[in-house]
Design a protein around this motif. Sequence first.
Motif, PDB file in Angstrom:
ATOM      1  N   ALA A 366       0.928  -1.057  -0.160  1.00  0.00           N
ATOM      2  CA  ALA A 366       0.134  -0.239   0.118  1.00  0.00           C
ATOM      3  C   ALA A 366       0.935   1.268   0.068  1.00  0.00           C
ATOM      4  N   LEU A 367       1.887   1.175   0.491  1.00  0.00           N
ATOM      5  CA  LEU A 367       2.846   2.196   0.753  1.00  0.00           C
ATOM      6  C   LEU A 367       3.904   2.344  -0.298  1.00  0.00           C
ATOM      7  N   ARG A 368       3.856   1.333  -1.417  1.00  0.00           N
ATOM      8  CA  ARG A 368       4.827   1.173  -2.361  1.00  0.00           C
ATOM      9  C   ARG A 368       6.092   1.172  -2.119  1.00  0.00           C
ATOM     10  N   LEU A 369       6.399   0.947  -0.862  1.00  0.00           N
ATOM     11  CA  LEU A 369       7.766   0.611  -0.402  1.00  0.00           C
ATOM     12  C   LEU A 369       8.481  -0.594  -1.021  1.00  0.00           C
ATOM     13  N   ASP A 370       7.666  -1.657  -1.488  1.00  0.00           N
ATOM     14  CA  ASP A 370       8.104  -2.780  -1.794  1.00  0.00           C
ATOM     15  C   ASP A 370       8.829  -2.312  -3.107  1.00  0.00           C
ATOM     16  N   MET A 371       8.693  -1.365  -3.730  1.00  0.00           N
ATOM     17  CA  MET A 371       9.343  -0.995  -5.143  1.00  0.00           C
ATOM     18  C   MET A 371      10.610  -0.187  -4.945  1.00  0.00           C
ATOM     19  N   VAL A 372      10.910   0.212  -3.638  1.00  0.00           N
ATOM     20  CA  VAL A 372      12.073   0.880  -3.151  1.00  0.00           C
ATOM     21  C   VAL A 372      13.164  -0.090  -2.774  1.00  0.00           C
ATOM     22  N   THR A 373      14.435   0.209  -3.417  1.00  0.00           N
ATOM     23  CA  THR A 373      15.419  -0.558  -2.947  1.00  0.00           C
ATOM     24  C   THR A 373      16.308   0.104  -1.916  1.00  0.00           C
ATOM     25  N   LEU A 374      16.857  -0.693  -1.174  1.00  0.00           N
ATOM     26  CA  LEU A 374      17.628  -0.132  -0.285  1.00  0.00           C
ATOM     27  C   LEU A 374      18.774   1.017  -0.715  1.00  0.00           C
ATOM     28  N   PRO A 375      19.688   0.684  -1.809  1.00  0.00           N
ATOM     29  CA  PRO A 375      20.569   1.646  -2.194  1.00  0.00           C
ATOM     30  C   PRO A 375      19.710   3.030  -2.386  1.00  0.00           C
ATOM     31  N   THR A 376      18.504   2.969  -3.039  1.00  0.00           N
ATOM     32  CA  THR A 376      17.895   4.287  -3.519  1.00  0.00           C
ATOM     33  C   THR A 376      17.503   4.978  -2.250  1.00  0.00           C
ATOM     34  N   ALA A 377      17.141   4.271  -1.205  1.00  0.00           N
ATOM     35  CA  ALA A 377      16.658   4.949   0.064  1.00  0.00           C
ATOM     36  C   ALA A 377      18.135   5.575   0.617  1.00  0.00           C
ATOM     37  N   LEU A 378      19.277   4.714   0.651  1.00  0.00           N
ATOM     38  CA  LEU A 378      20.456   5.361   1.289  1.00  0.00           C
ATOM     39  C   LEU A 378      20.926   6.403   0.574  1.00  0.00           C
ATOM     40  N   GLU A 379      20.706   6.433  -0.635  1.00  0.00           N
ATOM     41  CA  GLU A 379      20.960   8.022  -1.456  1.00  0.00           C
ATOM     42  C   GLU A 379      20.374   9.208  -0.924  1.00  0.00           C
ATOM     43  N   VAL A 380      18.921   9.140  -0.729  1.00  0.00           N
ATOM     44  CA  VAL A 380      18.136   9.797  -0.165  1.00  0.00           C
ATOM     45  C   VAL A 380      18.395  10.281   1.220  1.00  0.00           C
ATOM     46  N   PHE A 381      19.029   9.338   1.974  1.00  0.00           N
ATOM     47  CA  PHE A 381      19.229   9.382   3.294  1.00  0.00           C
ATOM     48  C   PHE A 381      20.537  10.399   3.585  1.00  0.00           C
ATOM     49  N   ASN A 382      21.560  10.066   2.713  1.00  0.00           N
ATOM     50  CA  ASN A 382      22.842  11.074   2.688  1.00  0.00           C
ATOM     51  C   ASN A 382      22.497  12.317   2.201  1.00  0.00           C
ATOM     52  N   GLU A 383      21.631  12.565   1.080  1.00  0.00           N
ATOM     53  CA  GLU A 383      21.150  13.799   0.549  1.00  0.00           C
ATOM     54  C   GLU A 383      20.501  14.530   1.368  1.00  0.00           C
ATOM     55  N   HIS A 384      19.829  14.285   2.526  1.00  0.00           N
ATOM     56  CA  HIS A 384      19.244  14.917   3.632  1.00  0.00           C
ATOM     57  C   HIS A 384      19.974  14.937   4.941  1.00  0.00           C
ATOM     58  N   GLU A 385      21.238  14.364   4.832  1.00  0.00           N
ATOM     59  CA  GLU A 385      22.435  14.181   5.874  1.00  0.00           C
ATOM     60  C   GLU A 385      21.564  13.728   7.262  1.00  0.00           C
ATOM     61  N   LEU A 386      21.206  12.370   7.045  1.00  0.00           N
ATOM     62  CA  LEU A 386      20.680  11.705   8.057  1.00  0.00           C
ATOM     63  C   LEU A 386      21.764  10.745   8.536  1.00  0.00           C
ATOM     64  N   GLN A 387      22.936  10.987   8.393  1.00  0.00           N
ATOM     65  CA  GLN A 387      23.767   9.841   8.837  1.00  0.00           C
ATOM     66  C   GLN A 387      23.971   9.926  10.536  1.00  0.00           C
ATOM     67  N   PRO A 388      23.799  10.860  11.223  1.00  0.00           N
ATOM     68  CA  PRO A 388      23.682  10.779  12.628  1.00  0.00           C
ATOM     69  C   PRO A 388      22.491  10.253  13.080  1.00  0.00           C
ATOM     70  N   SER A 389      22.489   8.958  13.553  1.00  0.00           N
ATOM     71  CA  SER A 389      21.189   8.236  13.746  1.00  0.00           C
ATOM     72  C   SER A 389      20.379   8.899  14.819  1.00  0.00           C
ATOM     73  N   ASP A 390      21.281   9.604  15.791  1.00  0.00           N
ATOM     74  CA  ASP A 390      20.543  10.321  16.906  1.00  0.00           C
ATOM     75  C   ASP A 390      19.949  11.722  16.674  1.00  0.00           C
ATOM     76  N   HIS A 391      19.999  11.893  15.519  1.00  0.00           N
ATOM     77  CA  HIS A 391      19.404  13.103  14.855  1.00  0.00           C
ATOM     78  C   HIS A 391      17.761  13.002  15.027  1.00  0.00           C
ATOM     79  N   VAL A 392      17.179  14.235  15.525  1.00  0.00           N
ATOM     80  CA  VAL A 392      15.848  14.388  15.683  1.00  0.00           C
ATOM     81  C   VAL A 392      15.316  15.069  14.450  1.00  0.00           C
ATOM     82  N   MET A 393      14.063  14.203  13.876  1.00  0.00           N
ATOM     83  CA  MET A 393      13.557  14.885  12.585  1.00  0.00           C
ATOM     84  C   MET A 393      12.260  15.411  13.170  1.00  0.00           C
ATOM     85  N   ASP A 394      11.883  16.443  12.510  1.00  0.00           N
ATOM     86  CA  ASP A 394      10.328  16.797  12.665  1.00  0.00           C
ATOM     87  C   ASP A 394       9.508  16.344  11.535  1.00  0.00           C
TER      88      ASP A 394
END
Length: 838
Positions: A366-394
């Motif tokens: 339903a969320l269409r996440l089955d079509m998202v690969t982990l490498p693609t998700a990692l690219e987005v995470f890096n672009e938005h500077e989510l490397q520090p896992s203790d970072h708090v997101m709004d």
Amino acid sequence: MLCSNYCIYEFSTKISQCIENIDYKNALDNPECWISECWISETLLARLEAFSDHSGKLQVPLQEIIDWLSQKDEELSAQLPLRGDALLVQQEKERHATFMEEVKSRGPYIYSVLESAQAFLTQHPFEEVEDSNSDSKDVSPRHRIQNISRFVWKQATVASELWEKLTARCVDQHRHIERTLEQLLEIKGTMEELSTTLNQAESVRETWEPIGDLFIDSLPEHIQATKLFKEELSPMKDGVKLVNDLAHQLAISDVHLSMENSRALEQINTRWKQLQVSINDRLKHLQDAHRDFGPGSQHFLSSSVQVPWERAISPNKVPYYINHQAQTTCWDHPKMTELYQTLAELNNIKFSAYRTAMKLRRVQKALRLDMVTLPTALEVFNEHELQPSDHVMDVVEVIHCLTALYERLEEERGILVNVPLCVDMTLNWLLNVFDSGRSGKMRALSFKTGIACLCGTEVKEKFQYLFGQVANPSGLCDQRHLGVLLHEAIQVPRQLGEVAAFGGSNVEPSVRSCFRFGNGKPSIEAAQFLEWANLEPQSMVWLAVLHRVTIAEQVKHQTKCSVCRQCPIKGFRYRSLKQFNVDICQTCFLTGRASKGNKLHYPIMEYYTPTTSSENMRDFATTLKNKFRSKQYFSKHPQRGYLPVQSVLEADFIETYVPASSPMLPHADTHSRIEHFASRLAEMESQNSSFYNDSLSPDDSLDEDQYLLRHSSPITDREPVCSQEAQDGTSGDDKGELEKILAHLEDENRVLRSHLLFQPPADAKGDGSTASSLAPSPHPSEESQLKEKDSNTPNTETTDEVGMSTQDVSLCLEDIMEKMRNAFPNSEERHVFQHVYG
């Protein structure tokens, strides 16, 4: 002149001494002498009076000077305070210049009088200590001269002080007027410049279009233009500060701005503040509009709902949904509510791991996440500077990341994705899992864990990535960080109400079980974590099952379900390893359905990929072995498909094929050989593949952990093979072994048939037990003696039992032969079976 004055002074001094030296007592005795002296005194006094007239000529001008200086001092004081107007101060400056000229012109006269006074005092010095009897009537001429001199000195001193004070004040006031005039002129010039700049800025402000009339795409340009406009006005800020500082300095000097200047300064301050407020408000509104209506805003998410629903935003940016028809509000998206309702249909699945995985699969699709690969998700995470896992997101950050993720999905897959709906639904699910209290905040580790668990990537890669998020730069992870990771992951089944089956929210047992693979070290490596995860621990088994559910969806098995008769079986296929030719579809098995009057017996093999000939032969061998195993064997060998946290490393994870003691039927030697053949097939099977166990059961009368379920696929058991290789999977050596076994079975079948026809009755044992007891098989010599004895004392009941037992064995062999015939679909193998059994 000075010489005569000095002579007069000396003369008066002598007279005074003479008068003082008169002997009044002798005068009574000598009147003539006394009269003579009196005459002399009168003469001296007359001359003294004439001398005093000269001092009087100094006292009058000195007093006039004192009065004049006092008057001018008052006039100078009257000029203050200055008025805060440049024109008035300029006029005051001119008047003060005239005043100074007047004082200056009086200076020579004042200096002349003061010099005369100084000369007089030089001729008539006086004692500084004033006589206490100076005011009495009997003051001597000498005392009178002293008093006169002292008075002249006082006048001269006062006049001199007043003159010095007046001249000093005139200079100071001149400087004060000059400085004040300079400051007033600067204030006036600065205010004129500020007024001009403000007029221009206000003209620009008037040209601003209402934000509601702007195009969304032009918002960044307007934001930039407003920022530039604000920077251009920064010098005005310094000008306003300068004019206010100057006014403050004047106030300290007791110079207050005129009403006109005060009003002008107040207007400038007011206009400047209003301009600042206008710029800041417009910039804020533009930025809010860009955030709320731009590509990365929540405004585009309003299209994710349809009438009568409306998407609203709480103050902490968390979305909620209004149903105008029902006049209700809720946190969940309408589509998410419908999705949760469909998940309730899966509650009839008996097994929690599969029930959870099936529900997550629906959420994933339903969320269409089955079509998202982990490498693609990692690219987005890096672009938005989510490397520090203790970072708090709004919420806004989460929306930006999700928007980029689904836009990247469209680009990579070339498919059309309803980005607003997917973003809103995924945001809704993430908030439900990791922020059920709707605080509007979540850890970056939570966000990445949720996306990684549901993305379309192999489970091993998911575990490896998640471990890397809590490992230190050296690639090691301690118990605390592993506990954080497992706590984040367990929130996924917790949100579905399934957490109890996976050890609950307490992850400490799972952490301890994982660290048993670390050889007692305080930290573990990724390989050790993956070794633990590969055993499908109880707390994470749902993730591995989700992987198998995903693969099984597109699989079709060319066989018929023994319960619902569906053919082909779609999805999971469950094959009995206790009964021949018994297959069940996933719907029947997971819901516990069975054929009428019959229940599926353990153990079970689960397939989520099409089976191969090698797998069919393996299952046949296992089924053949299990045919001769009692229920007591399986009850003594409880085996689990996952690693339970409460009994870590206490169970056997791989089934052993050591023959167990089982009930011996008549002709136990035949059954021993059959079991031997089954063991040989098991050895052949163990060379081809291995498989894991799982604790699932379709029997309502037993718990999940009391049944043995195995799952097999090319992903976990071996490398993938093509369809042609699957059909020809049995090697030539295996076929040779199979032909030998079939030849032996053919001989045994003939022998069993001749039991049925010519077998003499066997004698019962002395203890009264029948031939179907658990006694071991007799030796050949003993068997011949028994036959001879039994021929003399026939026993019909025993003969019947032996015949029935032998017939059962024969039927069992026929069933085995039929099963073997069906296990090999190609024509060559079918010919072999026909030759053996025909």
